[in-house]
Design a protein around this motif. Structure first.
Motif, mmCIF file in Angstrom:
data_model
loop_
_atom_site.group_PDB
_atom_site.id
_atom_site.type_symbol
_atom_site.label_atom_id
_atom_site.label_comp_id
_atom_site.label_asym_id
_atom_site.label_seq_id
_atom_site.Cartn_x
_atom_site.Cartn_y
_atom_site.Cartn_z
ATOM 1 N N MET A 123 -38.918 -15.301 10.492
ATOM 2 C CA MET A 123 -38.649 -16.571 9.835
ATOM 3 C C MET A 123 -39.943 -17.372 9.687
ATOM 4 O O MET A 123 -40.934 -17.123 10.374
ATOM 5 C CB MET A 123 -37.631 -17.382 10.632
ATOM 6 N N GLY A 124 -39.912 -18.336 8.781
ATOM 7 C CA GLY A 124 -41.029 -19.263 8.652
ATOM 8 C C GLY A 124 -42.120 -18.807 7.713
ATOM 9 O O GLY A 124 -43.197 -19.411 7.688
ATOM 10 N N ILE A 125 -41.872 -17.767 6.904
ATOM 11 C CA ILE A 125 -42.867 -17.344 5.928
ATOM 12 C C ILE A 125 -42.180 -17.183 4.577
ATOM 13 O O ILE A 125 -41.130 -16.553 4.462
ATOM 14 C CB ILE A 125 -43.583 -16.030 6.343
ATOM 15 N N GLY A 126 -42.752 -17.822 3.577
ATOM 16 C CA GLY A 126 -42.228 -17.740 2.218
ATOM 17 C C GLY A 126 -43.362 -17.526 1.244
ATOM 18 O O GLY A 126 -44.536 -17.740 1.560
ATOM 19 N N ILE A 127 -43.005 -17.118 0.032
ATOM 20 C CA ILE A 127 -44.009 -16.780 -0.971
ATOM 21 C C ILE A 127 -43.795 -17.598 -2.235
ATOM 22 O O ILE A 127 -42.676 -17.717 -2.739
ATOM 23 C CB ILE A 127 -43.948 -15.281 -1.333
ATOM 24 N N LEU A 128 -44.886 -18.152 -2.732
ATOM 25 C CA LEU A 128 -44.942 -18.668 -4.089
ATOM 26 C C LEU A 128 -45.905 -17.796 -4.869
ATOM 27 O O LEU A 128 -47.093 -17.715 -4.524
ATOM 28 C CB LEU A 128 -45.431 -20.119 -4.114
ATOM 29 N N TYR A 129 -45.395 -17.108 -5.886
ATOM 30 C CA TYR A 129 -46.263 -16.467 -6.862
ATOM 31 C C TYR A 129 -46.386 -17.415 -8.047
ATOM 32 O O TYR A 129 -45.396 -17.996 -8.510
ATOM 33 C CB TYR A 129 -45.684 -15.134 -7.351
ATOM 34 N N ALA A 172 -48.396 -8.680 -8.872
ATOM 35 C CA ALA A 172 -49.309 -9.759 -9.246
ATOM 36 C C ALA A 172 -50.654 -9.179 -9.686
ATOM 37 O O ALA A 172 -51.076 -8.121 -9.210
ATOM 38 C CB ALA A 172 -49.501 -10.719 -8.079
ATOM 39 N N LYS A 173 -51.330 -9.885 -10.574
ATOM 40 C CA LYS A 173 -52.617 -9.408 -11.069
ATOM 41 C C LYS A 173 -53.744 -9.646 -10.075
ATOM 42 O O LYS A 173 -54.772 -8.961 -10.106
ATOM 43 C CB LYS A 173 -52.941 -10.093 -12.399
ATOM 44 N N SER A 174 -53.555 -10.629 -9.194
ATOM 45 C CA SER A 174 -54.602 -10.990 -8.231
ATOM 46 C C SER A 174 -53.966 -11.545 -6.965
ATOM 47 O O SER A 174 -52.939 -12.233 -7.040
ATOM 48 C CB SER A 174 -55.529 -12.044 -8.841
ATOM 49 N N ILE A 178 -50.892 -15.439 -4.963
ATOM 50 C CA ILE A 178 -49.929 -15.436 -3.856
ATOM 51 C C ILE A 178 -50.250 -16.575 -2.892
ATOM 52 O O ILE A 178 -51.316 -16.609 -2.277
ATOM 53 C CB ILE A 178 -49.963 -14.098 -3.098
ATOM 54 N N VAL A 179 -49.312 -17.505 -2.756
ATOM 55 C CA VAL A 179 -49.457 -18.635 -1.842
ATOM 56 C C VAL A 179 -48.464 -18.456 -0.705
ATOM 57 O O VAL A 179 -47.269 -18.240 -0.936
ATOM 58 C CB VAL A 179 -49.197 -19.974 -2.561
#
Length: 413
Positions: free
Chosen positions: A234-240, A84-86, A90-91
């Protein structure tokens, strides 16, 4: 390729291999559902709660500041891992499913209308299918599927036929959790960019744990994946998402920590990523995912990929020789480490239950991919999936006891 000693050293890092949680050794072949955790990743959870536990972004005291630093440090670590550039791209969310729903609700519902088209493949997990059905129902957009050939590959003619000027969303798995297919993403995404103005979404839940993914090189708008499939809690996910795109989207949830100012009659929102992280964050999960990434990169993603391919090829060749099985996984060796199959004369739940008596854990069911199973001509299947701590000896044990399943169910070879 790992040496035998290196695999032994890796296996020593996993408590489940030594603690026998159900009183016996476990041959764990359900890694496509979730992976087991190495000790250093487990220790990271305890260390966080003992030394860094505070609520980030909310206080001026020591632990609040340490927690904020750990949380934002994890964000930067994840961003670096996927190119990622920044860090603002990352959410942190609960899982890949929530990330896909966020895109559907915050972007698609507000930008699609009648006549627009959403393109996905028949291989998609329900998490990358049901949200698009709902978007289509609510906006009048049309949902179109890319189908696969006999070897579970997407013919490029399907891409040329289904993607065009009306395509506004392309949301594609990077690796099928059933048949293992890894589509030619570079070719498909390049064609999509040249022939539409679609937003490109990559479901990386079954890809990111196994192969290096660089969002900048892929030229995608969104990527989603989950920590628990790559040795994290568990319980952690990523939206780029591209930063400008995320900042143009409406918040998915409202509440604390995502606001700029709140007045009696209106509210203004913070930019990404905070605008999508309402409420108290899963700081432990974010920090633990960063620790899992450190673990993966210490071993080497390329070496993990090579070893898992070796295991998958070995198991695939073994299972294809058993004439009482039907194997659905693609023969293309550029595939995810999953093998789905059925006994021609037995229900997969019976197969999985019998294997469990021998300490072998596989998946049985539709694997959250009912349309794909119907396309395959079955409602369900068995699935064995591999990770870095599995061995050739475990595969041999698994195949040996498939013969016992056949015998116990009275199936003729």
């Amino acid at each position: 390729m790992f040496s035998k000693k290196e695999i032994e050293d890796i296996r020593r890092e996993y408590p489940f291999l030594n603690l026998k949680p159900n009183g016996k050794d476990i041959i764990y072949l359900d890694n496509g559902a979730t992976t087991q955790k190495p000790k250093e990743v487990l220790d990271n959870i305890q260390n966080f709660y003992e030394t860094e536990n505070g609520n980030p972004h909310r206080g001026a005291h020591y632990l609040a500041m340490v927690s904020t630093e750990a949380y934002e440090g994890a964000r930067a670590r994840v961003g670096k891992f996927i190119g990622a550039k920044s860090p603002n791209e990352i959410v942190f969310l609960r899982n890949a499913t929530e990330a896909l729903n966020l895109i559907a609700y915050s972007y698609a519902l507000n930008n699609l209308s009648e006549g627009d088209e959403i393109v996905i493949s028949i291989m998609e997990h329900h998490s990358n299918l049901v949200p698009w059905q709902r978007v289509a129902e609510k906006t009048g957009a049309k949902l179109k599927y890319l189908y696969v050939d006999e070897d579970m590959q997407i013919p490029f003619s399907e891409v040329e036929e289904k993607i065009g000027k009306n395509t506004k969303i392309l949301s594609l798995t990077g690796a099928s959790n059933v048949v293992g297919t890894m589509p030619d993403l570079d070719k498909i995404f390049k064609y999509t960019r040249e022939n539409s103005d679609a937003k490109i979404i990559l479901d990386g839940a079954q890809l990111v744990p196994h192969k290096k993914v660089d969002v900048s090189k892929l030229d995608i708008d969104f990527l989603v994946f989950s920590g628990h499939k790559m040795y994290s809690a568990m319980g952690i996910g990523i939206l780029y998402g591209r930063e400008d795109l995320l900042n143009s989207m409406e918040p998915f949830l409202s509440g604390g920590d995502m606001i700029e100012y709140v007045y009696e009659d209106k509210t203004t929102y913070l930019p990404s990523p905070q605008r999508f992280e309402a409420g108290t964050a899963n700081v432990e999960g974010a920090v633990n995912l960063a620790a899992a990434i450190d673990y993966i990169e210490r071993i080497g993603m390329d070496r993990i990929d090579e070893y898992e391919k070796y295991l998958t090829d070995y198991a695939y060749d073994k299972l294809k020789k058993l004439d009482y099985l039907e194997v659905y996984t693609t023969s293309n060796k550029n595939r995810a480490p999953v093998i789905s199959f059925n006994f021609k004369e037995a229900h997969p739940h019976d197969v999985a239950s019998i294997l469990d008596t021998y300490g072998i854990a596989i998946r049985s069911g539709h694997h959250c991919a009912q349309p794909l199973h119907r396309f395959l001509g079955s409602n369900f299947s068995c699935r064995a999936s591999f990770a870095v701590y599995n061995t050739i000896e475990e595969i041999d044990y698994f195949v040996e006891h498939l013969e016992d399943v056949r015998r116990l169910l009275g199936i003729e070879s």
